[in-house]
Structure formats: C-alpha cells, structure tokens
Write a protein that holds these residues in place. Structure first.
Motif, PDB file in Angstrom:
ATOM      1  N   HIS A  48      43.458   9.767  48.860  1.00 38.20           N
ATOM      2  CA  HIS A  48      42.711   8.558  49.164  1.00 38.20           C
ATOM      3  C   HIS A  48      41.248   8.640  48.717  1.00 38.20           C
ATOM      4  O   HIS A  48      40.562   7.634  48.679  1.00 38.20           O
ATOM      5  CB  HIS A  48      42.785   8.263  50.670  1.00 38.20           C
ATOM      6  CG  HIS A  48      44.168   7.929  51.120  1.00 38.20           C
ATOM      7  ND1 HIS A  48      44.702   6.678  50.990  1.00 38.20           N
ATOM      8  CD2 HIS A  48      45.144   8.697  51.663  1.00 38.20           C
ATOM      9  CE1 HIS A  48      45.941   6.678  51.458  1.00 38.20           C
ATOM     10  NE2 HIS A  48      46.231   7.894  51.865  1.00 38.20           N
ATOM     11  N   ARG A  49      40.784   9.850  48.432  1.00 38.49           N
ATOM     12  CA  ARG A  49      39.395  10.025  47.966  1.00 38.49           C
ATOM     13  C   ARG A  49      39.450  10.899  46.726  1.00 38.49           C
ATOM     14  O   ARG A  49      39.893  12.034  46.780  1.00 38.49           O
ATOM     15  CB  ARG A  49      38.538  10.670  49.044  1.00 38.49           C
ATOM     16  CG  ARG A  49      38.342   9.771  50.257  1.00 38.49           C
ATOM     17  CD  ARG A  49      37.593  10.491  51.366  1.00 38.49           C
ATOM     18  NE  ARG A  49      36.320  11.043  50.930  1.00 38.49           N
ATOM     19  CZ  ARG A  49      35.154  10.432  51.059  1.00 38.49           C
ATOM     20  NH1 ARG A  49      35.091   9.232  51.595  1.00 38.49           N
ATOM     21  NH2 ARG A  49      34.033  11.005  50.661  1.00 38.49           N
ATOM     22  N   ARG A  50      38.951  10.371  45.620  1.00 40.69           N
ATOM     23  CA  ARG A  50      38.967  11.103  44.357  1.00 40.69           C
ATOM     24  C   ARG A  50      37.545  11.326  43.858  1.00 40.69           C
ATOM     25  O   ARG A  50      36.665  10.504  44.073  1.00 40.69           O
ATOM     26  CB  ARG A  50      39.737  10.325  43.289  1.00 40.69           C
ATOM     27  CG  ARG A  50      41.196  10.134  43.586  1.00 40.69           C
ATOM     28  CD  ARG A  50      41.847   9.300  42.498  1.00 40.69           C
ATOM     29  NE  ARG A  50      43.209   8.967  42.829  1.00 40.69           N
ATOM     30  CZ  ARG A  50      44.263   9.708  42.522  1.00 40.69           C
ATOM     31  NH1 ARG A  50      44.089  10.824  41.866  1.00 40.69           N
ATOM     32  NH2 ARG A  50      45.463   9.337  42.870  1.00 40.69           N
ATOM     33  N   ARG A  51      37.360  12.459  43.162  1.00 40.15           N
ATOM     34  CA  ARG A  51      36.115  12.768  42.462  1.00 40.15           C
ATOM     35  C   ARG A  51      34.885  12.697  43.355  1.00 40.15           C
ATOM     36  O   ARG A  51      33.858  12.108  42.994  1.00 40.15           O
ATOM     37  CB  ARG A  51      35.942  11.846  41.255  1.00 40.15           C
ATOM     38  CG  ARG A  51      37.062  12.022  40.249  1.00 40.15           C
ATOM     39  CD  ARG A  51      36.810  11.197  39.032  1.00 40.15           C
ATOM     40  NE  ARG A  51      37.896  11.416  38.074  1.00 40.15           N
ATOM     41  CZ  ARG A  51      38.385  10.487  37.306  1.00 40.15           C
ATOM     42  NH1 ARG A  51      37.900   9.260  37.339  1.00 40.15           N
ATOM     43  NH2 ARG A  51      39.359  10.760  36.472  1.00 40.15           N
ATOM     44  N   CYS A  52      35.002  13.227  44.549  1.00 43.99           N
ATOM     45  CA  CYS A  52      33.839  13.288  45.425  1.00 43.99           C
ATOM     46  C   CYS A  52      33.886  14.603  46.199  1.00 43.99           C
ATOM     47  O   CYS A  52      34.963  15.118  46.501  1.00 43.99           O
ATOM     48  CB  CYS A  52      33.777  12.096  46.373  1.00 43.99           C
ATOM     49  SG  CYS A  52      35.212  11.887  47.400  1.00 43.99           S
ATOM     50  N   THR A  53      32.728  15.135  46.476  1.00 44.72           N
ATOM     51  CA  THR A  53      32.633  16.366  47.257  1.00 44.72           C
ATOM     52  C   THR A  53      32.736  16.000  48.726  1.00 44.72           C
ATOM     53  O   THR A  53      32.057  15.088  49.199  1.00 44.72           O
ATOM     54  CB  THR A  53      31.299  17.081  46.980  1.00 44.72           C
ATOM     55  OG1 THR A  53      31.209  17.310  45.575  1.00 44.72           O
ATOM     56  CG2 THR A  53      31.215  18.383  47.733  1.00 44.72           C
ATOM     57  N   ASP A  54      33.605  16.700  49.441  1.00 46.18           N
ATOM     58  CA  ASP A  54      33.827  16.369  50.841  1.00 46.18           C
ATOM     59  C   ASP A  54      34.252  17.627  51.590  1.00 46.18           C
ATOM     60  O   ASP A  54      34.729  18.589  50.982  1.00 46.18           O
ATOM     61  CB  ASP A  54      34.918  15.305  50.958  1.00 46.18           C
ATOM     62  CG  ASP A  54      34.723  14.390  52.153  1.00 46.18           C
ATOM     63  OD1 ASP A  54      33.956  14.754  53.067  1.00 46.18           O
ATOM     64  OD2 ASP A  54      35.335  13.316  52.166  1.00 46.18           O
ATOM     65  N   LEU A  55      34.063  17.633  52.891  1.00 44.58           N
ATOM     66  CA  LEU A  55      34.573  18.717  53.713  1.00 44.58           C
ATOM     67  C   LEU A  55      36.094  18.587  53.791  1.00 44.58           C
ATOM     68  O   LEU A  55      36.624  17.479  53.909  1.00 44.58           O
ATOM     69  CB  LEU A  55      33.982  18.662  55.119  1.00 44.58           C
ATOM     70  CG  LEU A  55      32.492  18.971  55.225  1.00 44.58           C
ATOM     71  CD1 LEU A  55      32.003  18.713  56.652  1.00 44.58           C
ATOM     72  CD2 LEU A  55      32.227  20.417  54.828  1.00 44.58           C
TER      73      LEU A  55
END
Length: 198
Positions: A48-55
């Motif tokens: 659901h979340r692409r190409r982003c830095t996340d925990l």
C-alpha cells in the motif's frame, strides 16, 4: 528428486505414501462444490506504500500455512472419508455482529472457521480478482491478480470464506449481510492410513 515438477510434487508424494485419498465429490451437490471453489483466493501480498522510507516490523510468515492448517483443524478434512454441510445462517450472522480482535487471538475460535458465506456485498472489504495493469491503450491486460477492495453488488451475491467476512467486519466496523452460511465438517477417518517418517 529428479521427477519433481514443484514443491507440490513432494506433498503429493507424501500423501500417497500415507495412503490418503480424496474424499468422494458426490458427498456435496455440484453447486456447493462450485461455491467452495469460488471462495479460494490463495495467498496474497499487498503493498500500500511504495518508494517511501518508513518504519517497518519484521514478521515471519514461513510457517503461516501450517499454522492456519493446525488452528482450523484442516488435517481432519484431508484424512476424512467424506464431508457434510450444515446450514448455520442465523448462528453466523450473530457471530459476525459480535466478533472482536480478542476472538481472533483465541486459538479455539479458529476451529469454527470451516464456513463459507453467501454475501450481499455493500461496501464490504473483500478480495477481488481483476486486471491491475493497463496496456498502452489503457485497457486491462495480463493475468488476473487479487486485491482487497470495497465491494458492492446491489441485488447480487458472492461466496466468501467466513474468515474474509470477519476481516471485512473488523476493518469496516459493520457486519456484511449474509444470505446464507454453510458449515463443513469431516465425516469419519479413512481406513488404512499409514504413518511416515519425514
């Protein structure tokens, strides 16, 4: 080992070695078998979340299928002589109204999931097979894959597993409308099963 086509070949060989046989399909009407088959969506992985830095949190799913098999008691179906279906619509409607995350955390709860439900979807969160990649003209192309979507079908019904209906209820905070629910139970145990050393 050189005759293996896939990991499934190994599983089939072990089932033959155990003398496990498929149960007769005439235990259930063809319409019921079709409903069961239409509820199978298999394993799926969604991003659901692409190409982003996340925990993130690491989760180990290596034993997921085995764990679900044990919790739901599916092995009893594999070694059964047959299977029976029972209409449990009112019971499942009540369960869907009251189910909570605490219920899901209880291993005993999983024993009651051998149920399929005929739903009248109304903005329920359910798995769907569809084309997701457009071709150059913007038309759907490629194989059908599976996604989780808000589904509505006014006046129509679709079959799902009780587990899918429960996930929708917990995510959407409303119970899907059930037209009917069927619970399956294994009947007897196949004679002449053999123990094997893995």
């Amino acid at each position: 080992m050189t005759a293996l086509f896939s990991e499934a070949s190994l599983s089939k060989a072990w089932l033959r070695e155990m003398n496990v046989r498929p149960w007769p399909l005439d235990d259930l009407p063809p319409e019921t078998i079709g409903a069961i088959m239409s509820t199978q969506f298999g394993g799926r992985c969604e991003v659901h979340r692409r190409r982003c830095t996340d925990l993130v949190q690491y989760l180990d799913f290596r034993s997921m299928y085995q764990t679900v098999c044990v919790l739901t008691g599916m092995w009893q179906f594999v070694i059964a002589e047959g299977v029976a279906a029972e209409l449990v619509t009112d019971e499942i409607r009540l369960l869907l109204e009251s189910v909570t995350l605490d219920d899901i955390a209880n291993p005993e709860f999983w024993r009651g999931l051998s149920v399929i439900v005929e739903l009248e979807p109304d903005e329920d969160l359910l798995p769907v097979r569809s084309h997701y990649g457009p071709d150059r003209e913007g038309l759907p192309t490629g194989p059908h894959t599976i996604g989780l979507h808000s589904v509505s079908r006014p006046g129509g019904t679709l079959w799902y597993t009780l587990a899918d209906a429960i996930r929708s209820k917990l995510a959407m905070h409303k119970a899907p409308h059930i037209r009917q629910a069927l619970r399956f139970s294994p009947q007897g145990t196949q004679p002449d099963l053999r123990a094997v050393d893995l």
